[in-house]
Design a protein around this motif. Structure first.
Motif, mmCIF file in Angstrom:
data_model
loop_
_atom_site.group_PDB
_atom_site.id
_atom_site.type_symbol
_atom_site.label_atom_id
_atom_site.label_comp_id
_atom_site.label_asym_id
_atom_site.label_seq_id
_atom_site.Cartn_x
_atom_site.Cartn_y
_atom_site.Cartn_z
ATOM 1 N N ILE A 12 0.825 -1.216 0.000
ATOM 2 C CA ILE A 12 0.000 0.000 0.000
ATOM 3 C C ILE A 12 0.861 1.269 0.000
ATOM 4 C CG2 ILE A 12 -2.023 -1.132 1.002
ATOM 5 C CD1 ILE A 12 -1.425 0.057 3.654
ATOM 6 N N SER B 257 0.609 7.219 -6.563
ATOM 7 C CA SER B 257 -0.501 8.166 -6.771
ATOM 8 C C SER B 257 0.023 9.606 -6.830
ATOM 9 C CB SER B 257 -1.571 8.003 -5.686
ATOM 10 O OG SER B 257 -1.144 8.537 -4.457
ATOM 11 N N VAL C 201 -10.311 9.730 -7.549
ATOM 12 C CA VAL C 201 -10.398 8.367 -7.006
ATOM 13 C C VAL C 201 -8.995 7.874 -6.619
ATOM 14 C CG1 VAL C 201 -10.939 5.960 -7.589
ATOM 15 C CG2 VAL C 201 -12.503 7.794 -8.267
ATOM 16 N N ILE D 33 -7.696 6.954 -2.882
ATOM 17 C CA ILE D 33 -7.068 5.670 -2.537
ATOM 18 C C ILE D 33 -5.665 5.908 -1.959
ATOM 19 C CG2 ILE D 33 -6.134 3.520 -3.524
ATOM 20 C CD1 ILE D 33 -8.482 3.635 -5.541
ATOM 21 N N PHE E 265 -4.623 4.824 1.695
ATOM 22 C CA PHE E 265 -3.543 3.836 1.821
ATOM 23 C C PHE E 265 -2.378 4.408 2.641
ATOM 24 C CE2 PHE E 265 -4.221 0.637 -1.904
ATOM 25 C CZ PHE E 265 -5.437 0.295 -1.343
#
Lengths: 465, 127
Positions: free
Chosen positions: A168, A175, A290, A294, A298
């Motif tokens: 994660i 990201s 999105v 996440i 995470f």
């Protein structure tokens, strides 16, 4: 019960220790996993304290501070490879009272960071639910769920929990990279660094003040050495995992600053709870929203998970050494984790997460970390004096000694002043806590401590003693 | 010759519980006392804004666009825009804070040294 206080726990006549299952990747994940959340929340309070430019200067000055921490810590930890990290170092190099304090620094810093993570996760879920039309969703159940579920994961085993962290953490880091590439700040269309990044609203005093939250970009990277007893090759894995972790964080911190200050007015950014998610909202892309949702979730989970791991090991080590009630120094007979320490710290994290504002929780975490860094600057000087290079085998020898220690001490002093600016009461409250706790240890608790057992490394007598 | 090892007393379960609760109370007190006494956040102040318009709050059109995209109006953004840290301080308060930090480290290093000598003497014997 007394057997549980030694280096092992005895179950049915068999001695059980923590498992050595972790590699350099896990060490990286433990360090970066705890800290990466600092890019997703908290760092931006530095913008509030000094403006956008001040936050960037704070980012790099704090990066220098943590480079010194990583250099010093890698040398000492690669030599004192024991659970508890800096706590074990203090026990062997300075003495029991300092070790007790360092143990408390670690527990307080990580438990409050864990609470801050749970607050952020709960806030984000509430925000996104509101955006989706579910206004009735409340953050509190998610705060409780985050803390309890991760404590359970840690209870069940270190390998599973840190492998979970590895995955994660990597997704959260990606990201940030994806948002940066999608935003293309070098060819600005949405990104308006020139018009949004204003000057220094508080002048140069604001630059110093912002150093307070500048530490949040990296706070907790020193947690890599908490797992020293569970790493297969500590002398290689700990320095490698820590240094690569610092490089990762320096890149992520700079990208995060660049993304956010070109998208949000500094007055908003300086008080936002989830700045990177807000940045994704401002792009207008649902896919990026999105992804950053996440990534933020995470990163908070990875950080809280690592915090539970580190805080419980410090608490466990103190119980094992009788600095705290011996009941805490037990290893689970099946899962081989410090299960009582894990369970005891759950309500502590819940009290902080449910009852205090985010900036206060972060400030207490930062202060505990800062006290630990101050200790490190003295610790390395004492370590080199008592066991000069060549006298004992070191896994790593950091260069330019004592320059990193001096730079670290100067930057710590500047950061105390930064905290004093705006959070002076909290600083004094925290110092009062540590002074009372120290007096309690020296005048009461120390009588339960076995003196000779506090020195377990196979080293010669320290010079000067 | 090694010194006779120090034999610590066994702590009762009641004593262990008391010690744990005391530490817990100290931790919670350190965080919540400043909040309960209303002393936390004392370093903040609120700017007097001439008028609650974007221009009156010194927000450029680019800034205004971002505020609006984040869901803020002039009225709802005003509180955030007016919030400022107050960095004025007394040198006496700064000196007191510095003294407390130095005294804390002085206390810890001094008594650690005393305890460390006992540890080393028991581990390696008297020199």
């Amino acid at each position: 019960m007394s057997d549980q206080t030694t280096a092992y726990t005895a179950v049915h006549g068999e001695k059980i220790s923590l498992l050595r299952v972790l590699g350099p990747g896990h060490v990286w994940a433990l360090g970066v996993g705890i800290v990466l959340v600092g890019e997703f929340m908290g760092w931006n309070f530095a913008v509030g304290k000094g403006g956008a430019q001040a936050a960037l200067i704070a980012c790099w000055v704090a990066g220098l501070l943590y480079t010194c921490v990583a250099m010093i810590d890698s040398e000492v930890t690669s030599t004192v490879a024991a659970a508890g990290g800096q706590y074990a170092q203090a026990k062997h190099i300075v003495g029991p009272l300092m070790a007790f304090n360092v143990g408390l620094f670690l527990v307080m810093a990580y438990t409050m960071l864990e609470a801050g993570n749970a607050i952020t996760a709960g806030f984000l879920i509430q925000t996104v639910a509101g955006m989706a039309g579910f206004e009735a969703v409340h953050d509190k159940p998610f705060i409780v769920l985050t803390i309890v579920a991760l404590a359970w994961l840690n209870y069940r085993g270190v390998f599973a929990s840190l492998t979970f962290n590895l995955v994660i953490t990597a997704i959260a880091f990606l990201s940030i990279i994806v948002l940066f590439l999608a935003l293309q700040p070098w060819a600005p269309t949405l990104h308006r660094l020139d018009t949004l990044a204003t000057g220094l609203p508080y002048g140069w005093l604001g630059v110093i003040a912002s150093l307070h939250f500048g530490l949040w970009y990296y706070l907790g990277i020193e947690g890599t050495c908490q797992a020293a007893e569970e790493v297969r090759s500590p002398a290689r894995s700990l320095p490698l995992g820590t240094m690569t972790g610092m490089i990762t964080l320096l890149i992520a911190a700079t990208l995060t600053w660049w993304i956010c200050v070109g998208l949000m007015p500094w007055e908003y950014l300086g008080q936002a709870i989830t700045p990177l998610f807000d940045a994704a909202r401002l792009t207008g892309s649902v896919a990026l929203m999105v992804l950053l949702f996440i990534g933020t979730i995470f990163s908070t989970l990875a950080s809280a998970n690592g915090c539970i791991n580190d805080a419980s090991r410090a608490w466990f080590s103190m119980g094992r050494d009788r600095y705290l009630p011996v009941w805490f120094g037990a290893v689970h007979p099946t899962y081989r984790t410090p299960f009582r320490a894990i369970v005891f710290l759950v309500p502590v994290a819940l009290v902080f997460a449910l009852g205090a504002p985010l900036d206060q929780v972060i400030t207490f975490s930062i202060l505990s970390g800062l006290l630990g860094y101050t200790f490190m600057s003295f610790n390395i000087v004492m370590f080199r004096k008592r066991w000069p290079v060549g006298r004992i085998k070191r896994g790593y020898v950091h260069p330019l000694h004592p320059l990193p220690a001096i730079v670290l001490l100067v930057l710590c002093a500047a950061t105390y002043f930064a905290v004093f600016l705006g959070y002076g009461t909290q600083l004094l409250a925290m110092m009062s806590f540590y002074i009372i706790a120290s007096a309690w240890f020296h005048f009461h608790r120390y009588r339960y401590v076995r003196r000779g057992d506090q020195f377990t490394m196979p080293w010669p007598r320290p010079q000067g003693y | 010759m090694a010194k006779q090892p120090y034999q610590p007393p066994e702590q009762s379960m009641a004593g262990q519980v008391t010690d744990s609760l005391l530490l817990l109370a100290l931790v919670i007190g350190a965080l919540f006392l400043p909040l309960w006494l209303g002393l936390a956040g004392g370093g903040k102040t609120t700017l007097e804004l001439p008028e609650q318009t974007w221009a009156g709050m010194a927000q450029t059109p680019a800034m205004q666009a971002q505020w609006e995209q984040l869901g803020y109006t002039e009225e709802t953004a005003a509180e955030l825009i007016a919030s400022r840290f107050d960095y004025s301080f007394s040198w006496g308060a700064l000196a007191l804070t510095a003294l407390v930090i130095i005294a804390y480290f002085g206390f810890v290093f001094r008594f650690s040294e005393q305890e460390y000598r006992e540890v080393i003497d028991e581990k390696f014997g008297k020199p």
